[in-house]
Design a protein around this motif. Structure first.
Motif, PDB file in Angstrom:
ATOM      1  N   GLN A 179      13.354  -7.294  60.941  1.00 52.09           N
ATOM      2  CA  GLN A 179      12.884  -6.795  62.514  1.00 52.09           C
ATOM      3  C   GLN A 179      13.231  -6.784  63.781  1.00 52.09           C
ATOM      4  O   GLN A 179      13.365  -5.564  64.222  1.00 52.09           O
ATOM      5  CB  GLN A 179      11.088  -6.027  61.491  1.00 52.09           C
ATOM      6  CG  GLN A 179      10.825  -5.487  60.538  1.00 52.09           C
ATOM      7  CD  GLN A 179      10.038  -4.746  60.882  1.00 52.09           C
ATOM      8  OE1 GLN A 179       8.762  -5.222  60.679  1.00 52.09           O
ATOM      9  NE2 GLN A 179       9.728  -3.346  60.045  1.00 52.09           N
ATOM     10  N   GLN A 180      12.619  -7.704  64.203  1.00 50.20           N
ATOM     11  CA  GLN A 180      13.093  -8.512  64.794  1.00 50.20           C
ATOM     12  C   GLN A 180      14.706  -7.765  65.971  1.00 50.20           C
ATOM     13  O   GLN A 180      14.416  -7.703  66.930  1.00 50.20           O
ATOM     14  CB  GLN A 180      12.599 -10.317  65.552  1.00 50.20           C
ATOM     15  CG  GLN A 180      10.942  -9.788  65.084  1.00 50.20           C
ATOM     16  CD  GLN A 180      10.720 -11.156  66.456  1.00 50.20           C
ATOM     17  OE1 GLN A 180      11.394 -12.443  65.526  1.00 50.20           O
ATOM     18  NE2 GLN A 180       9.891 -11.405  66.559  1.00 50.20           N
ATOM     19  N   LYS A 181      15.372  -8.666  64.726  1.00 52.16           N
ATOM     20  CA  LYS A 181      16.778  -8.326  65.487  1.00 52.16           C
ATOM     21  C   LYS A 181      16.790  -6.739  65.340  1.00 52.16           C
ATOM     22  O   LYS A 181      18.089  -6.130  66.304  1.00 52.16           O
ATOM     23  CB  LYS A 181      18.083  -9.168  63.883  1.00 52.16           C
ATOM     24  CG  LYS A 181      18.672 -10.291  64.558  1.00 52.16           C
ATOM     25  CD  LYS A 181      19.306  -9.744  63.705  1.00 52.16           C
ATOM     26  CE  LYS A 181      20.234 -11.427  63.398  1.00 52.16           C
ATOM     27  NZ  LYS A 181      20.959 -11.218  62.597  1.00 52.16           N
ATOM     28  N   MET A 182      16.163  -6.173  64.791  1.00 54.24           N
ATOM     29  CA  MET A 182      16.335  -4.459  64.760  1.00 54.24           C
ATOM     30  C   MET A 182      16.205  -4.253  66.241  1.00 54.24           C
ATOM     31  O   MET A 182      17.004  -3.234  66.542  1.00 54.24           O
ATOM     32  CB  MET A 182      16.031  -3.770  63.957  1.00 54.24           C
ATOM     33  CG  MET A 182      16.870  -3.742  62.580  1.00 54.24           C
ATOM     34  SD  MET A 182      16.857  -2.854  60.978  1.00 54.24           S
ATOM     35  CE  MET A 182      15.654  -1.518  61.464  1.00 54.24           C
ATOM     36  N   SER A 183      15.062  -4.406  65.871  1.00 54.00           N
ATOM     37  CA  SER A 183      14.288  -4.229  68.043  1.00 54.00           C
ATOM     38  C   SER A 183      15.621  -4.096  68.930  1.00 54.00           C
ATOM     39  O   SER A 183      15.101  -3.380  70.106  1.00 54.00           O
ATOM     40  CB  SER A 183      12.913  -4.482  68.070  1.00 54.00           C
ATOM     41  OG  SER A 183      12.608  -5.829  67.514  1.00 54.00           O
ATOM     42  N   ASN A 184      15.460  -5.572  68.623  1.00 54.47           N
ATOM     43  CA  ASN A 184      16.701  -6.437  69.454  1.00 54.47           C
ATOM     44  C   ASN A 184      17.918  -5.104  70.290  1.00 54.47           C
ATOM     45  O   ASN A 184      18.198  -4.829  71.138  1.00 54.47           O
ATOM     46  CB  ASN A 184      16.508  -8.054  69.430  1.00 54.47           C
ATOM     47  CG  ASN A 184      15.401  -8.215  69.679  1.00 54.47           C
ATOM     48  OD1 ASN A 184      14.661  -8.045  70.519  1.00 54.47           O
ATOM     49  ND2 ASN A 184      15.318  -9.650  69.262  1.00 54.47           N
ATOM     50  N   GLU A 185      18.181  -4.936  69.071  1.00 53.50           N
ATOM     51  CA  GLU A 185      19.585  -3.867  68.939  1.00 53.50           C
ATOM     52  C   GLU A 185      19.126  -2.926  69.965  1.00 53.50           C
ATOM     53  O   GLU A 185      19.941  -2.227  70.613  1.00 53.50           O
ATOM     54  CB  GLU A 185      19.801  -4.289  68.148  1.00 53.50           C
ATOM     55  CG  GLU A 185      21.099  -4.925  67.612  1.00 53.50           C
ATOM     56  CD  GLU A 185      21.326  -5.127  66.251  1.00 53.50           C
ATOM     57  OE1 GLU A 185      21.868  -4.148  64.723  1.00 53.50           O
ATOM     58  OE2 GLU A 185      22.248  -6.546  65.249  1.00 53.50           O
TER      59      GLU A 185
ATOM     60  N   GLY B 158       8.328 -16.695  52.386  1.00 49.63           N
ATOM     61  CA  GLY B 158      10.036 -17.036  52.814  1.00 49.63           C
ATOM     62  C   GLY B 158      10.640 -15.309  52.774  1.00 49.63           C
ATOM     63  O   GLY B 158      10.926 -14.973  53.369  1.00 49.63           O
ATOM     64  N   HIS B 159      10.775 -14.836  52.139  1.00 49.92           N
ATOM     65  CA  HIS B 159      10.492 -13.506  51.852  1.00 49.92           C
ATOM     66  C   HIS B 159       9.895 -12.672  53.407  1.00 49.92           C
ATOM     67  O   HIS B 159      11.028 -11.934  54.594  1.00 49.92           O
ATOM     68  CB  HIS B 159      10.323 -12.016  50.345  1.00 49.92           C
ATOM     69  CG  HIS B 159      11.373 -13.198  49.673  1.00 49.92           C
ATOM     70  ND1 HIS B 159      12.899 -13.230  49.509  1.00 49.92           N
ATOM     71  CD2 HIS B 159      11.172 -13.224  47.901  1.00 49.92           C
ATOM     72  CE1 HIS B 159      13.068 -13.770  48.515  1.00 49.92           C
ATOM     73  NE2 HIS B 159      11.670 -13.388  47.323  1.00 49.92           N
ATOM     74  N   LEU B 160       8.663 -12.848  53.688  1.00 49.68           N
ATOM     75  CA  LEU B 160       7.767 -11.935  54.817  1.00 49.68           C
ATOM     76  C   LEU B 160       8.440 -12.762  55.830  1.00 49.68           C
ATOM     77  O   LEU B 160       8.972 -11.850  57.011  1.00 49.68           O
ATOM     78  CB  LEU B 160       7.175 -12.365  54.499  1.00 49.68           C
ATOM     79  CG  LEU B 160       5.795 -11.496  53.627  1.00 49.68           C
ATOM     80  CD1 LEU B 160       4.741 -12.762  53.622  1.00 49.68           C
ATOM     81  CD2 LEU B 160       5.804 -10.212  54.019  1.00 49.68           C
ATOM     82  N   GLN B 161       8.510 -13.882  56.034  1.00 49.03           N
ATOM     83  CA  GLN B 161       9.451 -13.913  57.180  1.00 49.03           C
ATOM     84  C   GLN B 161      10.979 -13.583  56.987  1.00 49.03           C
ATOM     85  O   GLN B 161      10.988 -13.379  58.589  1.00 49.03           O
ATOM     86  CB  GLN B 161      10.071 -15.846  56.756  1.00 49.03           C
ATOM     87  CG  GLN B 161       8.126 -16.738  57.799  1.00 49.03           C
ATOM     88  CD  GLN B 161       8.787 -18.430  57.711  1.00 49.03           C
ATOM     89  OE1 GLN B 161       9.544 -18.705  56.007  1.00 49.03           O
ATOM     90  NE2 GLN B 161       7.691 -18.898  58.302  1.00 49.03           N
ATOM     91  N   LYS B 162      11.800 -13.782  56.209  1.00 50.60           N
ATOM     92  CA  LYS B 162      12.864 -13.367  56.673  1.00 50.60           C
ATOM     93  C   LYS B 162      13.275 -11.485  57.046  1.00 50.60           C
ATOM     94  O   LYS B 162      14.122 -11.516  57.707  1.00 50.60           O
ATOM     95  CB  LYS B 162      13.832 -12.976  55.393  1.00 50.60           C
ATOM     96  CG  LYS B 162      14.880 -14.188  55.270  1.00 50.60           C
ATOM     97  CD  LYS B 162      15.769 -13.987  54.444  1.00 50.60           C
ATOM     98  CE  LYS B 162      16.525 -15.116  54.489  1.00 50.60           C
ATOM     99  NZ  LYS B 162      17.690 -15.279  53.107  1.00 50.60           N
ATOM    100  N   HIS B 163      12.354 -10.765  56.232  1.00 53.75           N
ATOM    101  CA  HIS B 163      11.840  -9.636  56.844  1.00 53.75           C
ATOM    102  C   HIS B 163      11.353  -9.345  58.046  1.00 53.75           C
ATOM    103  O   HIS B 163      11.929  -8.410  58.932  1.00 53.75           O
ATOM    104  CB  HIS B 163      10.391  -8.846  55.415  1.00 53.75           C
ATOM    105  CG  HIS B 163      10.574  -7.097  56.548  1.00 53.75           C
ATOM    106  ND1 HIS B 163      10.867  -6.643  55.524  1.00 53.75           N
ATOM    107  CD2 HIS B 163       9.432  -6.389  56.515  1.00 53.75           C
ATOM    108  CE1 HIS B 163      10.759  -5.450  55.724  1.00 53.75           C
ATOM    109  NE2 HIS B 163       9.382  -5.391  56.309  1.00 53.75           N
TER     110      HIS B 163
END
Lengths: 251, 242
Positions: A242-248, A233-238
């Protein structure tokens, strides 16, 4: 001839004599004379007397006719009652839901409104007397129902099973008080009806049963894989973060 | 719906409890209507007219008769039951019926009865017994007076007339009572059931009498030398009839 035969003598014969008896009275049929003193004495002595059936009775029985002697009208058989009894039994046999209400005084208008309300839900309001009910249900499987028939009673028959609707309507009609019901040949009290109405349908119940049966195994797997699951769960959230930050950054 | 009060009322009062009436409605009982198929109507349904003077055969001078009070005395042994077993009038005491009484009965019944449903028959003959009367103010002697009118003597227990047909006692009783009260002797309106009850009541009163010494017993045993002063009719009817 008698002269020639000196041995013949006068024959003995019964001497009939008429004695005229005169009675003093010419009777008057319409106004009979008062009897002579001697006759009156004899009549008084010969007056008949009988056993008094009311002798030795209590004052209550004397003042009022005892119940045992009062005429009973119930011995007369009424064919109409037989017909009604047959009708009642028919209703019982062909309805899935039979509700029994105690009836407080209800006006005809309210009764009419109740009837309409029920008819809209495919329920039928009926009222029968104790005698007819006894005639109908004695020696059948519905005999225990007869204990409910004290004072006035109404019954609601329905070919469908809508217990929830019944309870709602019961709340809306203050004069009729639900006592018990027969649901699919099962005699239930009001509390049991409420429980029944709160029960889920069969599929849900089956699913619940399956869940309960699997509960132990499921609990075991959960306990074993608990830490791995949390890590996942934690890994998935992580990864998501990260994907969100890269998109931004790209945007 | 019929309403009736519960019988709990009486019982509760007896035990000192407060009366609590429960009004209960039953289902109305529609009794099967009575059929009158078994009733046979006679040929003439109305009471026939009775002659004032009986018809004499030939050129015979109408004979005068003695008073014959014996025709009024005692019980009626023959015509004392209802032939049609429905309703009728019974004489309770003896008497004589004149032509006037006959007309009163005939017209009274004719006016009141429903001629389509009911029939009425006489159970006594028309006036046949001649009654003579001397003129007013005439002195004794000079032979028997001429015939004044004719009567029919009636004994106690005689059926005077019968009414029947497709009717009930309730509707027939007032018609007959109107007539029965006007007869010259005590008369009673009866139906078959009442006749049977009267007979039973007589039997019962004889049986259940606790007095061993009945008039009959006294007569049969000549108690107190009563045969000395008793009438022969007392010895025959035991004090029941004059």
């Amino acid at each position: 001839m008698s002269v020639l035969n000196p041995t013949v003598c006068l024959q003995w014969r019964w001497q009939t004599s008429l004695q005229f008896v005169r009675f003093r009275k010419r009777i008057n049929i319409q106004r009979p004379a008062a009897p002579h003193y001697e006759k009156a004495k004899v009549l008084k002595v010969c007056k008949p007397y009988y056993l008094n059936p009311r002798e030795g009775m209590s004052l209550a029985d004397l003042c009022e006719k005892p119940i045992e002697v009062q005429p009973r009208n119930e011995d007369v058989e009424n064919p109409y009652e037989r017909i009604l009894a047959r009708e009642v039994l028919n209703w019982f046999n062909h309805s899935r839901l039979v509700a029994f209400f105690h009836s407080n005084p209800i006006s005809a208008e309210d009764r009419f409104r109740t009837n309409i309300m029920l008819k809209k839900q495919n329920m039928y309001l009926k009222q029968y007397g104790k005698k007819v009910m006894r005639m109908a249900l004695e020696d059948t499987k519905y005999e225990p129902v007869l204990t409910l028939f004290v004072s006035r009673n109404f019954m609601v028959f329905s070919p469908e099973l809508q217990v929830g609707k019944l309870l709602k309507l019961n709340r809306r009609i203050p004069q009729l008080i639900l006592m018990a019901a027969i649901v699919d040949d099962r005699f239930m009290s009001v509390n049991e009806l409420v429980k029944y109405s709160n029960m889920p349908d069969l599929k849900t119940a089956q699913a619940g049963l399956v869940a309960v049966l699997n509960a132990a195994a499921v609990q075991l797997t959960q306990n074993l894989t608990h830490h791995q699951q949390t890590l996942l769960g934690h890994l998935q959230k992580h990864i998501e973060l990260q994907q969100k930050m890269s998109n931004e950054e790209e945007a | 719906m019929q309403c009736c009060c519960s019988r709990v009322f009486g019982k509760l009062i007896r035990y000192g409890a407060t009366p609590n009436t429960v009004q209960v409605a039953g289902v109305k009982y529609f009794p099967v209507p009575q059929t009158y198929d078994h009733i046979e109507f006679p040929e003439k349904t109305k009471l026939r007219f009775m002659d004032k003077v009986p018809q004499m055969q030939g050129n015979i001078r109408p004979p005068k008769m003695i008073k014959n009070l014996k025709f009024m005395r005692g019980p009626e042994e023959v015509h004392n039951f209802l032939l049609h077993q429905q309703f009728g009038i019974i004489a309770l005491t003896g008497g004589r019926m004149k032509w006037g009484h006959f007309e009163m009965v005939r017209l009274g019944i004719l006016r009141k009865m429903d001629q389509n449903r009911m029939f009425a028959v006489w159970r006594i003959d028309g006036p046949w017994q001649p009654v003579t009367k001397k003129g007013q103010g005439q002195r004794m002697g000079g032979g028997k007076g001429p015939i004044d009118h004719y009567v029919t003597p009636v004994k106690a227990g005689r059926v005077i007339l019968e009414l029947g047909g497709r009717c009930e006692f309730i509707e027939v009783k007032p018609i007959l009572e109107l007539v029965a009260h006007k007869l010259p002797f005590a008369a009673k309106v009866v139906n078959q059931q009442m006749m049977e009850e009267m007979a039973k009541e007589e039997e019962r009163s004889e049986k259940e009498n606790l007095n061993r010494y009945t008039y009959k017993y006294v007569v049969q045993n000549n108690l107190g030398g009563c045969h000395n002063w008793m009438s022969p009719y007392d010895k025959q009817w035991f004090g029941k009839y004059i």
